[in-house]
Design an enzyme around this catalytic site. Sequence first.
Site, PDB file in Angstrom:
ATOM      1  N   HIS A  88       0.868  -1.193   0.000  1.00 27.81           N
ATOM      2  CA  HIS A  88       0.000   0.000   0.000  1.00 27.81           C
ATOM      3  C   HIS A  88       0.901   1.238   0.000  1.00 27.81           C
ATOM      4  O   HIS A  88       1.607   1.472  -0.957  1.00 27.81           O
ATOM      5  CB  HIS A  88      -0.940  -0.084   1.208  1.00 27.81           C
ATOM      6  CG  HIS A  88      -2.027   0.959   1.271  1.00 27.81           C
ATOM      7  ND1 HIS A  88      -2.365   1.766   0.233  1.00 27.81           N
ATOM      8  CD2 HIS A  88      -2.854   1.299   2.302  1.00 27.81           C
ATOM      9  CE1 HIS A  88      -3.363   2.571   0.599  1.00 27.81           C
ATOM     10  NE2 HIS A  88      -3.676   2.322   1.852  1.00 27.81           N
ATOM     11  N   HIS A 144      -2.739  -2.370  -9.646  1.00 27.91           N
ATOM     12  CA  HIS A 144      -3.674  -1.707  -8.728  1.00 27.91           C
ATOM     13  C   HIS A 144      -4.945  -2.552  -8.657  1.00 27.91           C
ATOM     14  O   HIS A 144      -5.370  -3.118  -9.655  1.00 27.91           O
ATOM     15  CB  HIS A 144      -4.038  -0.304  -9.246  1.00 27.91           C
ATOM     16  CG  HIS A 144      -4.591   0.597  -8.192  1.00 27.91           C
ATOM     17  ND1 HIS A 144      -5.896   0.553  -7.801  1.00 27.91           N
ATOM     18  CD2 HIS A 144      -3.995   1.538  -7.415  1.00 27.91           C
ATOM     19  CE1 HIS A 144      -6.102   1.439  -6.841  1.00 27.91           C
ATOM     20  NE2 HIS A 144      -4.964   2.042  -6.594  1.00 27.91           N
ATOM     21  N   ASP A 174       2.475   5.389  -6.976  1.00 27.52           N
ATOM     22  CA  ASP A 174       3.769   5.274  -6.282  1.00 27.52           C
ATOM     23  C   ASP A 174       4.956   5.152  -7.231  1.00 27.52           C
ATOM     24  O   ASP A 174       6.102   5.224  -6.784  1.00 27.52           O
ATOM     25  CB  ASP A 174       3.732   4.049  -5.359  1.00 27.52           C
ATOM     26  CG  ASP A 174       2.738   4.254  -4.233  1.00 27.52           C
ATOM     27  OD1 ASP A 174       1.786   3.459  -4.109  1.00 27.52           O
ATOM     28  OD2 ASP A 174       2.883   5.260  -3.514  1.00 27.52           O
TER      29      ASP A 174
HETATM   30  C1  SDX Z   1      -1.559   2.137  -3.425  1.00 30.45           C
HETATM   31  O1  SDX Z   1      -6.282   0.847  -3.175  1.00 30.45           O
HETATM   32  C2  SDX Z   1      -5.784   1.981  -3.435  1.00 30.45           C
HETATM   33  O2  SDX Z   1      -6.463   2.868  -3.911  1.00 30.45           O
HETATM   34  C3  SDX Z   1      -4.331   2.159  -3.051  1.00 30.45           C
HETATM   35  C4  SDX Z   1      -3.677   3.450  -3.494  1.00 30.45           C
HETATM   36  C5  SDX Z   1      -4.244   4.631  -2.762  1.00 30.45           C
HETATM   37  O3  SDX Z   1      -4.167   5.760  -3.304  1.00 30.45           O
HETATM   38  O4  SDX Z   1      -4.673   4.451  -1.587  1.00 30.45           O
HETATM   39  O5  SDX Z   1      -3.860   3.636  -4.892  1.00 30.45           O
HETATM   40  C6  SDX Z   1      -2.185   3.453  -3.182  1.00 30.45           C
HETATM   41  O6  SDX Z   1      -1.472   1.343  -2.512  1.00 30.45           O
HETATM   42  C7  SDX Z   1      -1.106   1.823  -4.826  1.00 30.45           C
HETATM   43  C8  SDX Z   1      -0.537   0.355  -4.951  1.00 30.45           C
HETATM   44  C9  SDX Z   1       0.900   0.374  -4.410  1.00 30.45           C
HETATM   45  N1  SDX Z   1       1.442  -0.986  -4.349  1.00 30.45           N
HETATM   46  C10 SDX Z   1       2.361  -1.423  -5.227  1.00 30.45           C
HETATM   47  O7  SDX Z   1       2.773  -0.760  -6.181  1.00 30.45           O
HETATM   48  C11 SDX Z   1       2.887  -2.833  -4.933  1.00 30.45           C
HETATM   49  C12 SDX Z   1       2.975  -3.619  -6.238  1.00 30.45           C
HETATM   50  N2  SDX Z   1       1.594  -3.863  -6.687  1.00 30.45           N
HETATM   51  C13 SDX Z   1       1.035  -5.120  -6.310  1.00 30.45           C
HETATM   52  O8  SDX Z   1       1.501  -5.753  -5.178  1.00 30.45           O
HETATM   53  C14 SDX Z   1      -0.456  -5.268  -6.626  1.00 30.45           C
HETATM   54  O9  SDX Z   1      -0.637  -4.835  -7.912  1.00 30.45           O
HETATM   55  C15 SDX Z   1      -1.457  -4.595  -5.708  1.00 30.45           C
HETATM   56  C16 SDX Z   1      -1.225  -4.938  -4.280  1.00 30.45           C
HETATM   57  C17 SDX Z   1      -1.385  -3.110  -5.867  1.00 30.45           C
HETATM   58  C18 SDX Z   1      -2.849  -5.061  -6.137  1.00 30.45           C
HETATM   59  O10 SDX Z   1      -2.911  -6.396  -5.868  1.00 30.45           O
HETATM   60  P1  SDX Z   1      -4.181  -7.301  -6.266  1.00 30.45           P
HETATM   61  O11 SDX Z   1      -5.276  -6.482  -6.835  1.00 30.45           O
HETATM   62  O12 SDX Z   1      -4.487  -8.150  -5.088  1.00 30.45           O
HETATM   63  O13 SDX Z   1      -3.602  -8.133  -7.479  1.00 30.45           O
HETATM   64  P2  SDX Z   1      -2.916  -9.530  -7.308  1.00 30.45           P
HETATM   65  O14 SDX Z   1      -1.808  -9.459  -6.305  1.00 30.45           O
HETATM   66  O15 SDX Z   1      -4.000 -10.547  -7.120  1.00 30.45           O
HETATM   67  O16 SDX Z   1      -2.222  -9.713  -8.762  1.00 30.45           O
HETATM   68  C19 SDX Z   1      -2.971 -10.169  -9.879  1.00 30.45           C
HETATM   69  C20 SDX Z   1      -1.920 -10.751 -10.817  1.00 30.45           C
HETATM   70  C21 SDX Z   1      -1.023 -11.793 -10.145  1.00 30.45           C
HETATM   71  O17 SDX Z   1      -0.512 -12.634 -11.180  1.00 30.45           O
HETATM   72  P3  SDX Z   1      -1.241 -14.079 -11.412  1.00 30.45           P
HETATM   73  O18 SDX Z   1      -1.406 -14.715 -10.034  1.00 30.45           O
HETATM   74  O19 SDX Z   1      -2.567 -13.727 -12.054  1.00 30.45           O
HETATM   75  O20 SDX Z   1      -0.292 -14.813 -12.310  1.00 30.45           O
HETATM   76  O21 SDX Z   1      -1.022  -9.701 -11.234  1.00 30.45           O
HETATM   77  C22 SDX Z   1       0.297  -9.978 -10.742  1.00 30.45           C
HETATM   78  C23 SDX Z   1       0.139 -11.001  -9.630  1.00 30.45           C
HETATM   79  O22 SDX Z   1       1.323 -11.769  -9.493  1.00 30.45           O
HETATM   80  N3  SDX Z   1       0.822  -8.700 -10.253  1.00 30.45           N
HETATM   81  C24 SDX Z   1       2.073  -8.294 -10.424  1.00 30.45           C
HETATM   82  C25 SDX Z   1       2.107  -7.018  -9.848  1.00 30.45           C
HETATM   83  N4  SDX Z   1       0.904  -6.695  -9.333  1.00 30.45           N
HETATM   84  C26 SDX Z   1       0.110  -7.763  -9.585  1.00 30.45           C
HETATM   85  N5  SDX Z   1       3.147  -8.865 -11.007  1.00 30.45           N
HETATM   86  C27 SDX Z   1       4.307  -8.145 -11.001  1.00 30.45           C
HETATM   87  N6  SDX Z   1       4.420  -6.883 -10.460  1.00 30.45           N
HETATM   88  C28 SDX Z   1       3.338  -6.306  -9.885  1.00 30.45           C
HETATM   89  N7  SDX Z   1       3.432  -5.075  -9.360  1.00 30.45           N
END
Ligand code: SDX
Length: 429
Positions: A267, A307, A364
């Site tokens: 997050h 996201h 971010d």
């Molecule tokens: C913020 O919610 C908000 O509004 C948050 C925010 C705000 O203003 O409050 O916008 C701020 O928190 C932005 C997000 C910051 N976090 C990151 O940048 C961390 C990296 N991102 C991920 O960890 C992920 O994308 C999340 C946590 C942001 C979202 O996760 P989800 O929706 O639970 O998605 P998921 O983990 O289920 O992923 C779905 C697929 C998976 O692959 P498969 O299992 O389908 O093969 O996408 C892949 C994941 O492995 N994936 C990524 C990835 N994010 C998702 N693969 C590589 N790099 C990534 N960043």
Amino acid sequence: MSKNARLILDEKEHTLPVIIGTEGEKAIDVRSLRADTGYITFDDGYGNTGSCESEVTFIDGEKGILRYRGYPIEELAEHSDFIESAYLIMNGELPTRPQRLAFSGLLRENSAVPVSMSYHFEGFPNEGSPMAILSAMLSSLACYFPSLATNNREKDLENFNHAAAVAISKVRTIAAMTYRMGKGLPFIYPRRDLAYADNFLHMMFSEPYYDHVPQPEIARALNLILLLHADHEQNCSTSTVRMVASSGANLFASVAAGVCALWGPLHGGANMAVIKMLEQIRADGDDGTKFIEQAKSGERRLMGFGHRVYKNYDPRAKIIGKACDNVLKKLGLNDPLLDIAKKLEEAALNDDYFLERKLYPNVDFYSGIIMKAIGIPVEMFTVMFAIGRMPGWIANWKEIASNPKGRISRPRQVYQGPVSRSYVPVEKR
Ligand code: SDX
């Protein structure tokens, strides 16, 4: 569009009403489900579950739309500033000039931290996590301003404007004090003649014998970063604030909990993780190609990408990406991390792994590069996110506290543990 949902369970048909939002969002109202059917819903991570009806922020993740109280983020980023947008988010309307002056005055009056409160810093270790300190200090505001944190909703709402000003103004002062403590530097008091972001930079970088005067570009860039973080619908930390507020807890307790939720690397901690990721890529002599492969294999995560809601470009990432170029150019800085970030973005946006999963840069991805350029140390990045998000947390606390029909949040679960057992004396185990 259906007015009701029909559900057939155990050969019995049930009708559930549909709720339609002002932007056309559709929800099945399941509040009667368990009483009517004995069933509950299950939605790990709440990706399909609306926890509330809110009037603060609207996001359309498919179209990359973000609006604060109906105003597009792009217009606010161009024409507004953090304090005006904070007022809008908390009060529902852009302030008139007298309202803006009154709000700014309230913030100025509440910018200093009580001397006795500053003694806490003598106890914190210098290398203590700024987010741990921020959460502790915000929670302690209830000790120093008990009349603003009575846990009596009527009273706490009566004092809302004062409590909100205390939280918004002091979160910035506490952050600067945390930075100074970490560096072993004396605290710098806020000045009454400085605007919000300028005052923060003053408290961060001035010395007792001279006042740091930030370049206008830097103050403007910081103001933009805070504005872009000001609210974002029911994200993890805002939902935490609402959860805590639903028990009747005061504003300070609720936002302190929000800080803890924001702390996580998935997050608010992502902005720090992005810089660490870019620095590691640079240290490995990688141009990003190797890292992208590692992210695709699941070995690494491309921080700042992806996201839960945006399945298109995060509009804030676009704005920050552009601002990044401008700020670095104006400051005559050339940060190699920006080049690596751009290469990563280019590569990911042309790679099926990311395209299929609709993974785009989020807020971010570039914010850390700007904060680094304006002199904010990496360990303070998530604290900056908390300063920006404070108005959004406060607005959501107010929605909960103002709802006379509001109920304490208490989700159900599906139990998967051992079925009921009888006690076995220790000698027989
Ligand atoms: C913020 O919610 C908000 O509004 C948050 C925010 C705000 O203003 O409050 O916008 C701020 O928190 C932005 C997000 C910051 N976090 C990151 O940048 C961390 C990296 N991102 C991920 O960890 C992920 O994308 C999340 C946590 C942001 C979202 O996760 P989800 O929706 O639970 O998605 P998921 O983990 O289920 O992923 C779905 C697929 C998976 O692959 P498969 O299992 O389908 O093969 O996408 C892949 C994941 O492995 N994936 C990524 C990835 N994010 C998702 N693969 C590589 N790099 C990534 N960043």
